[in-house]
Design a protein around this motif. Structure first.
Motif, mmCIF file in Angstrom:
data_model
loop_
_atom_site.group_PDB
_atom_site.id
_atom_site.type_symbol
_atom_site.label_atom_id
_atom_site.label_comp_id
_atom_site.label_asym_id
_atom_site.label_seq_id
_atom_site.Cartn_x
_atom_site.Cartn_y
_atom_site.Cartn_z
ATOM 1 N N ALA A 164 0.831 -1.206 0.000
ATOM 2 C CA ALA A 164 0.000 0.000 0.000
ATOM 3 C C ALA A 164 0.863 1.253 0.000
ATOM 4 O O ALA A 164 0.582 2.223 -0.733
ATOM 5 C CB ALA A 164 -0.926 -0.007 1.213
ATOM 6 N N LEU A 165 1.924 1.258 0.808
ATOM 7 C CA LEU A 165 2.822 2.418 0.852
ATOM 8 C C LEU A 165 3.536 2.606 -0.489
ATOM 9 O O LEU A 165 3.727 3.738 -0.949
ATOM 10 C CB LEU A 165 3.839 2.248 1.978
ATOM 11 N N GLY A 166 3.920 1.484 -1.124
ATOM 12 C CA GLY A 166 4.564 1.571 -2.432
ATOM 13 C C GLY A 166 3.630 2.150 -3.480
ATOM 14 O O GLY A 166 4.021 2.998 -4.290
ATOM 15 N N GLY A 167 2.378 1.709 -3.472
ATOM 16 C CA GLY A 167 1.389 2.246 -4.405
ATOM 17 C C GLY A 167 1.152 3.725 -4.189
ATOM 18 O O GLY A 167 1.011 4.495 -5.152
ATOM 19 N N LEU A 168 1.119 4.134 -2.912
ATOM 20 C CA LEU A 168 0.930 5.548 -2.592
ATOM 21 C C LEU A 168 2.100 6.384 -3.099
ATOM 22 O O LEU A 168 1.910 7.476 -3.652
ATOM 23 C CB LEU A 168 0.789 5.713 -1.070
ATOM 24 N N ALA A 169 3.329 5.873 -2.940
ATOM 25 C CA ALA A 169 4.512 6.602 -3.397
ATOM 26 C C ALA A 169 4.492 6.778 -4.919
ATOM 27 O O ALA A 169 4.792 7.864 -5.434
ATOM 28 C CB ALA A 169 5.777 5.860 -2.966
ATOM 29 N N VAL A 170 4.130 5.720 -5.652
ATOM 30 C CA VAL A 170 4.066 5.816 -7.110
ATOM 31 C C VAL A 170 2.958 6.782 -7.527
ATOM 32 O O VAL A 170 3.113 7.553 -8.487
ATOM 33 C CB VAL A 170 3.841 4.423 -7.736
#
Length: 322
Positions: A164-170
């Motif tokens: 989820a954090l990776g998706g938010l960063a992208v």
């Protein structure tokens, strides 16, 4: 470490985050056009508070799950899968609504946001709060759906949260490319591709939800002789069986196990199971036909077009890439 469990939350947060980034970008562009950039801190505050609230909701769900599981330890094997099933149902409902309703509303996103910002600016003393609340609601709405999905898979550990954090960063990166660097991205096509992935992910969540309920009912039946009748389907002489899911459709555990590559990726993204039962197969197919069909009609069907000179037509986001 099972990185495949991070893929679904990565896709969901990426899709949801880009939608929130579009709202934030449109608000900032409108404030600049109206020479009200002094209100930009209210926009950033709305984003920050929205992320914090979403995280707090996730912590609250985690605490609730742990509390309910520890109230009566002997019922933990029943309570935990039942909670996973319930959260899965909520996540299925919310994500399905987002897929269909929000896809239809995306055509008028710019006009809707512009109207809300204009209303906020007309209230001179409360303009900042109006802009803040608009951005806050957009961020919390997207964050809540992701938190529900993570809660539905809470036994998978930390990886869904990392995804989820990776998706938010992208998603933040895409927002910067669009509104700060002026890079042209076909957002309509992006949403359509992400939508197809989400249809398959949520269909897989239907399979998981039924499996959770089956596990809960099975554990309840084993813990109490009076509850044995709850398992209306049980193959006593097989190693793999279900309690309420009916007979097995296939067993591909020796060919393509769902706990090893590449089966584990198919399981995370597309709902694949090496042991699939009748009720799961019916639920999966039913979701694809019903919600999947509605989604595809929402992105391919023609909607009534406003008049060329109307404000809605002028402000319509159309392809979302201009």
């Amino acid at each position: 470490m099972n990185f495949s469990t991070a893929l679904p939350t990565f896709v969901i947060t990426l899709r949801e985050g880009v939608e929130a980034a579009l709202v934030v970008g449109i608000v900032l562009a409108l404030l600049k056009k109206a020479k009200q950039s002094r209100l930009n801190p209210w926009v950033y505050a709305g984003v920050g508070v929205g992320i914090v609230i979403s995280a707090l909701i996730g912590v609250l769900f985690g605490w609730l799950i742990q509390y309910l599981g520890s109230v009566n330890p002997q019922y933990t094997p029943i309570v935990e899968p039942m909670l996973e099933g319930v959260f899965s149902v909520f996540a299925i409902a919310m994500l399905s609504w987002m897929l269909i309703w929000m896809t239809k509303q995306a055509r008028f996103m710019k006009a809707t946001v512009e109207g809300a910002v204009t209303d906020a600016l007309t209230q001179n003393s409360n303009a900042g709060w109006g802009v803040f609340s608009l951005v806050l609601v957009a961020v919390v709405r997207e964050g809540f759906e992701t938190v529900l999905f993570i809660a539905a898979n809470f036994q998978q550990g930390l990886m869904p949260t990392i995804g989820a954090l990776g998706g938010l960063a992208v998603a933040v990166g895409i927002g910067v490319l669009l509104f700060k660097l002026g890079v042209k991205i076909n957002i309509r096509q992006f949403f359509q591709v992400m939508g197809v992935f989400l249809v398959l992910i949520v269909a897989g969540l239907v399979v998981s939800a039924l499996s959770h309920f089956d596990t809960a009912v099975s554990n309840l039946a084993l813990s109490n002789r009076a509850s044995e009748s709850l398992c209306f389907y049980y193959e006593r002489f097989t190693k793999v069986h279900s309690c309420i899911l009916g007979p097995m459709v296939w067993n591909t555990s020796k060919i393509l196990p769902d706990e090893q590559l590449p089966g584990i990726i198919f399981k995370s993204l597309f709902g694949y199971r090496d042991n699939l039962y009748v009720l799961q197969a019916v639920g999966y197919a039913g979701f694809l036909v019903s919600v999947g069909g509605l989604y595809f009609r929402s992105i391919t069907g023609s909607s009534p077009q406003p008049k060329k000179n109307s404000p809605v037509m002028q402000n319509q986001i159309g392809s979302l890439k201009d």
